[in-house]
Write a protein that holds these residues in place. Structure first.
Motif, PDB file in Angstrom:
ATOM      1  N   TYR A  32       1.533  -1.128  -0.305  1.00  0.00           N
ATOM      2  CA  TYR A  32      -0.200   0.078   0.267  1.00  0.00           C
ATOM      3  C   TYR A  32       0.995   0.999   0.102  1.00  0.00           C
ATOM      4  N   ARG A  96      -2.743   6.128   3.966  1.00  0.00           N
ATOM      5  CA  ARG A  96      -2.810   4.800   4.016  1.00  0.00           C
ATOM      6  C   ARG A  96      -3.422   4.908   3.149  1.00  0.00           C
ATOM      7  N   SER A  98      -5.625   2.974  -0.401  1.00  0.00           N
ATOM      8  CA  SER A  98      -6.677   1.645  -0.954  1.00  0.00           C
ATOM      9  C   SER A  98      -5.636   1.226  -2.137  1.00  0.00           C
ATOM     10  N   LEU A  99      -5.589  -0.013  -2.841  1.00  0.00           N
ATOM     11  CA  LEU A  99      -5.085  -0.514  -4.261  1.00  0.00           C
ATOM     12  C   LEU A  99      -5.591   0.628  -4.819  1.00  0.00           C
TER      13      LEU A  99
END
Length: 116
Positions: A32, A96, A98-99
């Motif tokens: 990530y 963070r 997400s994909l």
């Protein structure tokens, strides 16, 4: 649910340095992207830096002074801040991705105060 915990903030004189850390819970931290944002007094939250794979990106206001890095073995992202200025005073947040690249999880923030 992913938890992010920042640390390393504090009070520093102009020209000084601080290193912020952001520890993430969960597994597969390495896949990530991570970012740092900040919100100064009376200002909107703004992007500071990001790291995704081997690529880093910085806002113009911190380029050349701040450096983002990560240690995947420790599930930790860092923000090394050098040559600090009073205008860097803010609450700093890690986040963070997400994909899909959207910032999905946020830490609680750590205060950085730079005195002149």
């Amino acid at each position: 649910q992913v938890q992010l915990v920042e640390s390393g903030g504090g009070l520093v004189q102009a020209g000084g340095s601080l290193r912020l850390s952001c520890v993430a819970s969960g597994r597969t931290f390495s896949i990530y992207g991570m970012g740092w944002f900040r919100q100064g007094p009376g200002k909107e939250r703004e992007f500071v830096a990001s790291i995704n794979g081997g690529r880093t990106s910085y806002s113009d206001s911190v380029k050349g002074r701040f450096s983002i890095s990560r240690d995947n073995a420790k599930n930790t992202a860092y923000l090394q801040m050098n040559s600090l200025k009073p205008e860097d005073t803010a609450v700093y947040y890690c986040a963070r991705q997400s994909l899909q690249g959207r910032y999905q999880y946020w830490g609680q923030g750590t205060q950085v105060t730079v005195s002149s």
